[in-house]
Motif scaffolding. Structure first.
Motif, PDB file in Angstrom:
ATOM      1  N   GLU A  45       1.087  -1.118   0.140  1.00 44.57           N
ATOM      2  CA  GLU A  45      -0.274   0.158   0.195  1.00 44.57           C
ATOM      3  C   GLU A  45       0.813   1.163   0.083  1.00 44.57           C
ATOM      4  OE1 GLU A  45      -1.950  -0.308   3.299  1.00 44.57           O
ATOM      5  OE2 GLU A  45      -4.103  -1.671   2.107  1.00 44.57           O
ATOM      6  N   ALA A  46       2.047   1.061   0.439  1.00 45.67           N
ATOM      7  CA  ALA A  46       3.225   2.165   0.844  1.00 45.67           C
ATOM      8  C   ALA A  46       3.787   2.801  -0.470  1.00 45.67           C
ATOM      9  CB  ALA A  46       4.196   2.057   1.434  1.00 45.67           C
ATOM     10  N   GLY A  47       3.597   1.605  -1.657  1.00 40.25           N
ATOM     11  CA  GLY A  47       4.037   1.635  -3.267  1.00 40.25           C
ATOM     12  C   GLY A  47       5.592   0.948  -3.005  1.00 40.25           C
ATOM     13  N   LEU A  48       5.728  -0.020  -1.749  1.00 42.70           N
ATOM     14  CA  LEU A  48       7.051  -0.845  -2.086  1.00 42.70           C
ATOM     15  C   LEU A  48       6.971  -1.768  -2.680  1.00 42.70           C
ATOM     16  CD1 LEU A  48       8.346   0.298   1.557  1.00 42.70           C
ATOM     17  CD2 LEU A  48       8.281   1.652  -0.652  1.00 42.70           C
ATOM     18  N   PRO A  49       8.288  -2.148  -3.188  1.00 42.34           N
ATOM     19  CA  PRO A  49       8.551  -3.300  -3.104  1.00 42.34           C
ATOM     20  C   PRO A  49       8.497  -4.781  -2.694  1.00 42.34           C
ATOM     21  CG  PRO A  49      10.089  -2.094  -4.261  1.00 42.34           C
ATOM     22  CD  PRO A  49       8.887  -1.805  -3.594  1.00 42.34           C
ATOM     23  N   VAL A  50       7.984  -5.905  -2.352  1.00 36.42           N
ATOM     24  CA  VAL A  50       8.091  -6.685  -1.775  1.00 36.42           C
ATOM     25  C   VAL A  50       7.205  -8.345  -2.478  1.00 36.42           C
ATOM     26  CG1 VAL A  50       5.551  -6.346  -0.482  1.00 36.42           C
ATOM     27  CG2 VAL A  50       7.671  -7.220   0.278  1.00 36.42           C
ATOM     28  N   GLN A  51       8.029  -8.460  -1.708  1.00 40.46           N
ATOM     29  CA  GLN A  51       7.768 -10.505  -2.462  1.00 40.46           C
ATOM     30  C   GLN A  51       7.494 -11.292  -1.582  1.00 40.46           C
ATOM     31  OE1 GLN A  51      11.328 -12.904  -2.873  1.00 40.46           O
ATOM     32  NE2 GLN A  51      10.069 -14.170  -5.099  1.00 40.46           N
TER      33      GLN A  51
END
Length: 196
Positions: A45-51
């Protein structure tokens, strides 16, 4: 090793205060994020790339979230001693990538106690995967940095800024001691609550 480069982190937190600024700092400095459930949602939701952990393990979260991170592709990545060539060879053979940072804080069992939940309800607030990851990382502090509470985000940022995105052995050892303290206090609270 004295200075550990931080390149890959697993984040799984109940208390999400300060999470996005800390994770943003990591991403801005080239750190790959892996995460679970609500933590992953907050990062996305914060626009961070995460796997997702499920993408890493190839296995879905099961039993209403009771089993998420309890998997060799997570724990071998946390427990491998980077100074032992045999450990790194096993990771390569098993196609497991090591972690450099474990950022975990635990389910709020104290809140369950304060809400006077039934024993059956309260046991659902007992964290299993979180303490396992915290203790594994604390044991392996020579090769990984553990942050067991939000209070350590800013000191960690300062440490990494001062060392070109590396964590010193002394700082890792200090965080390991705080990690064991956190799990000991957590277990003591649970013990006192469920003792008949």
């Amino acid at each position: 090793m004295d200075l550990l480069p931080i390149r890959r982190a697993i984040l799984s937190v109940t208390d999400k205060s300060g999470l996005v600024p800390f994770a943003s700092f990591l991403v801005e400095n080239g750190v790959e994020l892996v995460s679970t459930g609500g933590t992953m949602k907050a990062l996305q939701e914060a626009g961070l790339p995460v796997q997702s952990v499920s993408d890493v393990t190839g296995f879905p979260e099961i039993l209403n979230g009771r089993v998420k991170t309890l998997h060799p592709k997570i724990h071998a990545g946390i427990l491998a001693n980077k100074d032992v060539p045999e450990h790194m060879q096993v990771l390569e053979e098993m196609q497991i990538r090591p972690f450099d940072l474990v950022c975990v804080n635990l389910y709020n069992f104290a809140g369950a106690v304060a809400r006077r939940l039934s024993l059956e309800q309260a046991v659902e607030e007992i964290d299993i995967g979180g303490p396992c990851m915290i203790r594994a990382a604390a044991k392996n502090f020579h090769s990984i940095l553990v942050l067991p509470s939000t209070e350590w985000y800013q000191p960690a940022i300062e440490e990494l800024k001062a060392n070109n995105m590396c964590a010193s052995l002394l700082f890792r050892q200090r965080m390991a001691s705080r990690a064991f303290d956190a799990t000991a206090r957590y277990d003591a609270l649970i013990t006192s609550y469920i003792r008949p």
